[in-house]
Design a protein around this motif. Sequence first.
Motif, short mmCIF file in Angstrom:
data_model
loop_
_atom_site.label_atom_id
_atom_site.label_comp_id
_atom_site.label_asym_id
_atom_site.label_seq_id
_atom_site.Cartn_x
_atom_site.Cartn_y
_atom_site.Cartn_z
N PRO A 114 0.83 -1.21 0.00
CA PRO A 114 0.00 0.00 0.00
C PRO A 114 0.88 1.27 0.00
O PRO A 114 1.88 1.33 0.72
CB PRO A 114 -0.79 -0.12 1.31
CG PRO A 114 -0.73 -1.56 1.67
CD PRO A 114 0.56 -2.09 1.13
N ALA A 115 0.48 2.24 -0.80
CA ALA A 115 1.28 3.45 -0.93
C ALA A 115 0.43 4.57 -1.51
O ALA A 115 -0.62 4.32 -2.10
CB ALA A 115 2.49 3.20 -1.82
N GLY A 116 0.92 5.78 -1.37
CA GLY A 116 0.23 6.92 -1.96
C GLY A 116 0.98 8.21 -1.72
O GLY A 116 1.88 8.27 -0.89
N ARG A 161 -3.32 6.44 6.76
CA ARG A 161 -4.45 6.71 5.87
C ARG A 161 -4.40 5.80 4.65
O ARG A 161 -5.40 5.17 4.30
CB ARG A 161 -4.43 8.18 5.43
CG ARG A 161 -5.49 8.52 4.38
CD ARG A 161 -5.43 9.97 3.92
NE ARG A 161 -4.13 10.44 3.50
CZ ARG A 161 -3.57 10.19 2.31
NH1 ARG A 161 -4.20 9.43 1.42
NH2 ARG A 161 -2.39 10.69 2.00
N GLU A 162 -3.25 5.72 4.01
CA GLU A 162 -3.13 4.89 2.80
C GLU A 162 -3.36 3.41 3.11
O GLU A 162 -4.01 2.72 2.34
CB GLU A 162 -1.76 5.09 2.14
CG GLU A 162 -1.61 6.41 1.42
CD GLU A 162 -2.53 6.56 0.21
OE1 GLU A 162 -2.97 5.56 -0.39
OE2 GLU A 162 -2.80 7.72 -0.16
N LEU A 163 -2.84 2.94 4.23
CA LEU A 163 -3.05 1.55 4.61
C LEU A 163 -4.55 1.26 4.74
O LEU A 163 -5.06 0.29 4.18
CB LEU A 163 -2.33 1.23 5.93
CG LEU A 163 -2.53 -0.18 6.48
CD1 LEU A 163 -1.99 -1.24 5.52
CD2 LEU A 163 -1.88 -0.30 7.85
N GLN A 164 -5.26 2.13 5.43
CA GLN A 164 -6.69 1.93 5.64
C GLN A 164 -7.47 2.09 4.33
O GLN A 164 -8.33 1.28 4.01
CB GLN A 164 -7.21 2.90 6.71
CG GLN A 164 -8.66 2.65 7.12
CD GLN A 164 -9.67 3.27 6.17
OE1 GLN A 164 -9.48 4.38 5.69
NE2 GLN A 164 -10.74 2.55 5.90
N GLU A 165 -7.16 3.14 3.56
CA GLU A 165 -7.90 3.38 2.32
C GLU A 165 -7.75 2.22 1.34
O GLU A 165 -8.73 1.79 0.73
CB GLU A 165 -7.40 4.66 1.64
CG GLU A 165 -7.90 5.94 2.28
CD GLU A 165 -7.37 7.18 1.57
OE1 GLU A 165 -7.69 8.27 2.05
OE2 GLU A 165 -6.63 7.08 0.56
N VAL A 211 -6.29 -1.23 9.76
CA VAL A 211 -5.73 -0.20 10.62
C VAL A 211 -4.69 -0.91 11.49
O VAL A 211 -4.79 -2.11 11.73
CB VAL A 211 -6.80 0.50 11.50
CG1 VAL A 211 -7.75 1.30 10.63
CG2 VAL A 211 -7.56 -0.49 12.34
N CYS A 212 -3.69 -0.17 11.92
CA CYS A 212 -2.60 -0.80 12.65
C CYS A 212 -2.47 -0.21 14.06
O CYS A 212 -2.74 0.96 14.28
CB CYS A 212 -1.29 -0.64 11.89
SG CYS A 212 -0.79 1.06 11.63
#
Length: 190
Positions: free
Chosen positions: A81-83, A97-101, A106-107
């Motif tokens: 995941p990235a952004g 945010r990017e991980l969740q989106e 969520v971590c």
Amino acid sequence: MNIEAKKNAKLDEVTVSTKPVFEGKVISLQIDTVQLPDGSTASREIIKHPGAVAVLAVHAGKIVMVDQFRQAMGRCELEIPAGKLEKGEDPLEAAKRELQEETGYVCKNIRLLHSFYTSPGFADEIIHLYVADELESGAAAPDEDEFLELYELTLPEAEAAIGSGRISDAKTIMAVYALKLKQVTGTYGL
């Protein structure tokens, strides 16, 4: 030998002028005229980028990845995941945010692994690579123009995907090998 970011008068280039060429949604392009150490001048084509985050997320011993079509490559690519960073956004918050989106996860635990430039010969893009674990599932919320499929790969599966070319982007390769280093030595090595 102490290697650190510094100026070196024998190698430094001095910007004489900057000509904007293109201003896009994600990047801009400019041509800089620089004075070289010997006094002559040269042109440098520079891509400006706001920076990005990437997350090595580990869930139940597997690497969380997304499959996404990449127009520049003309094919799908398995990636972590990235952004991109929004203007003024804290990289840690952007990583969460990017991980969740992108994945719905969520971590509870996240930390910066390393920051690196993607192509310093012509771009100023910097990626902040985080490692996250203790993940809890939730609902993904990708951007409206983002179509993703979620995958969770074991380390051997990720290495095989690198070998076959299914994973070929630098941030994901770096993340896979960081996890391998962690499993072999007990540390990410950074």
